[in-house]
Design a protein around this motif. Structure first.
Motif, PDB file in Angstrom:
ATOM      1  N   HIS A  27       0.942  -1.231   0.088  1.00  0.00           N
ATOM      2  CA  HIS A  27      -0.054  -0.053   0.185  1.00  0.00           C
ATOM      3  C   HIS A  27       0.806   1.136   0.038  1.00  0.00           C
ATOM      4  CE1 HIS A  27      -3.374  -2.747   0.777  1.00  0.00           C
ATOM      5  NE2 HIS A  27      -4.126  -1.807   0.651  1.00  0.00           N
ATOM      6  N   PHE A  30      -2.477  -2.553  -4.081  1.00  0.00           N
ATOM      7  CA  PHE A  30      -3.541  -3.339  -3.212  1.00  0.00           C
ATOM      8  C   PHE A  30      -3.501  -4.932  -3.797  1.00  0.00           C
ATOM      9  CE2 PHE A  30      -6.001  -0.805  -6.198  1.00  0.00           C
ATOM     10  CZ  PHE A  30      -6.732  -1.818  -6.687  1.00  0.00           C
ATOM     11  N   LEU A  90      -5.071  -8.281   8.556  1.00  0.00           N
ATOM     12  CA  LEU A  90      -5.674  -6.680   8.807  1.00  0.00           C
ATOM     13  C   LEU A  90      -5.828  -6.610  10.370  1.00  0.00           C
ATOM     14  CD1 LEU A  90      -8.632  -6.685   6.169  1.00  0.00           C
ATOM     15  CD2 LEU A  90      -6.757  -5.377   6.125  1.00  0.00           C
ATOM     16  N   VAL A 133      -4.374   0.298  10.066  1.00  0.00           N
ATOM     17  CA  VAL A 133      -5.741  -0.135   9.453  1.00  0.00           C
ATOM     18  C   VAL A 133      -6.918   0.347  10.554  1.00  0.00           C
ATOM     19  CG1 VAL A 133      -7.323  -1.996   8.565  1.00  0.00           C
ATOM     20  CG2 VAL A 133      -5.138  -1.879   8.201  1.00  0.00           C
ATOM     21  N   GLY A 162      -9.970   0.880   5.988  1.00  0.00           N
ATOM     22  CA  GLY A 162      -8.803   1.001   5.135  1.00  0.00           C
ATOM     23  C   GLY A 162      -7.525   1.492   5.874  1.00  0.00           C
ATOM     24  N   SER A 197     -10.414   0.713   1.559  1.00  0.00           N
ATOM     25  CA  SER A 197     -10.360  -0.897   1.169  1.00  0.00           C
ATOM     26  C   SER A 197     -11.772  -1.335   0.943  1.00  0.00           C
ATOM     27  CB  SER A 197      -9.797  -1.768   2.161  1.00  0.00           C
ATOM     28  OG  SER A 197      -8.492  -1.475   2.217  1.00  0.00           O
ATOM     29  N   SER A 198     -12.686  -1.116   1.626  1.00  0.00           N
ATOM     30  CA  SER A 198     -14.235  -1.617   1.540  1.00  0.00           C
ATOM     31  C   SER A 198     -15.012  -0.750   2.455  1.00  0.00           C
ATOM     32  CB  SER A 198     -14.179  -3.254   1.747  1.00  0.00           C
ATOM     33  OG  SER A 198     -15.332  -3.822   1.299  1.00  0.00           O
ATOM     34  N   GLY A 210      -9.504   4.040  -5.053  1.00  0.00           N
ATOM     35  CA  GLY A 210      -9.031   2.971  -5.866  1.00  0.00           C
ATOM     36  C   GLY A 210      -9.388   2.967  -7.351  1.00  0.00           C
TER      37      GLY A 210
END
Length: 268
Positions: free
Chosen positions: A44, A49, A150, A159, A176, A186-187, A218
């Motif tokens: 990262h 990623f 994570l 994170v 993230g 990230s999500s 992203g």
């Protein structure tokens, strides 16, 4: 201070700086490697990623599609303790980002926030956010090995999670990577409509002026474009990264009412 500053003994000879980022569209930069905290964080920090897979059928599909490019030397194959085709590493030529001050909620979301009574927090229910983002999405990319990674990076502060609450119910959020100048989203997930958008807007309000300068979405999605995401060249994006930083980026970690998102974000 974070202890994740160097690669561990098993990966000490590997550096993402040795990997050419490439110019292919829809082609991964590299395949393989182990999802250790050190490797994932360093990726990262280099602008990459990962998209892992765990189902044998998905892994076989990766090998069928990308195997010829690997054998031709066009995609780097990294040492791995498992099937290397279970992990793909990406670095899009165009990165979709949002300067925090440009994140804008639409009329419908603002109306929902105005009447919701929702609240937001940071790192209060990291497990719940991971579970919400993982859900039953297929093909699954938040795999068990990635979750272990994570958790380790969350413990080290790299994170972070944003939670959106309706009373005591977790209704949305995101997680993230908090790099010094970039937060890599990230999500995200939502149980109630608009809650994921609220999480992104809340993140923008939690960034101290002059610190984290970009929220990284992203790739292009209509969802994030409506919130203000725009594409910038990868070379420009890389200028915001600090690969050797020993400290993660910081956020305001207090609990807040979502109503505050209706006010302009404070700027320097």
């Amino acid at each position: 201070m974070s202890t994740l500053t160097t690669l561990n003994d098993a990966t000490a000879t590997f550096s993402w700086d040795r990997i050419t980022l490439g110019s292919g569209l829809g082609v991964p930069v590299a395949i393989g490697g182990d999802l250790t905290p050190e490797v994932v964080l360093a990726a990262h920090q280099r602008g990459l990623f990962c998209i892992p897979r765990s189902r044998p059928a998905d892994i076989a599909d990766n090998e069928m599609v990308y195997g010829p490019d690997v054998r031709a030397g066009d995609i780097s194959l990294l040492p791995s303790a498992t099937n290397p085709y279970s992990v793909l590493w990406w670095s899009p030529q165009t990165r979709y980002v949002m300067p925090p001050e440009e994140v804008a909620l639409g009329r419908g979301t603002r109306s929902k926030v105005r009447t919701s009574g929702w609240t937001t927090t940071v790192n209060l229910h990291f497990e719940g956010v991971l579970a919400g983002c993982r859900g039953d999405r297929q093909p699954r990319w938040i795999t068990d090995p990635l979750i272990d990674c994570l958790h380790a990076l969350h413990h080290e502060g790299w994170v972070k999670s944003i939670e959106v609450w309706d009373g005591e119910q977790l209704i949305g959020g995101l997680f993230g990577f908090a790099l010094p100048e970039v937060f890599v989203m990230s999500s995200a997930f939502h149980i109630k409509p608009e809650a994921a958008k609220v999480a992104i807007a809340d993140l923008a309000h939690r960034v101290a002026p002059g610190a984290i300068r970009l929220l990284d979405a992203g790739v292009r999605t209509e969802y994030t474009v409506r919130l203000g995401a725009r594409g910038i060249p990868r070379d420009e994006y890389l200028q915001f990264l600090t690969p050797t930083s020993m400290q993660p980026g910081t956020l305001d970690e207090a609990a807040h009412e979502a109503h505050r998102l209706l006010r302009p974000r404070l700027t320097a």
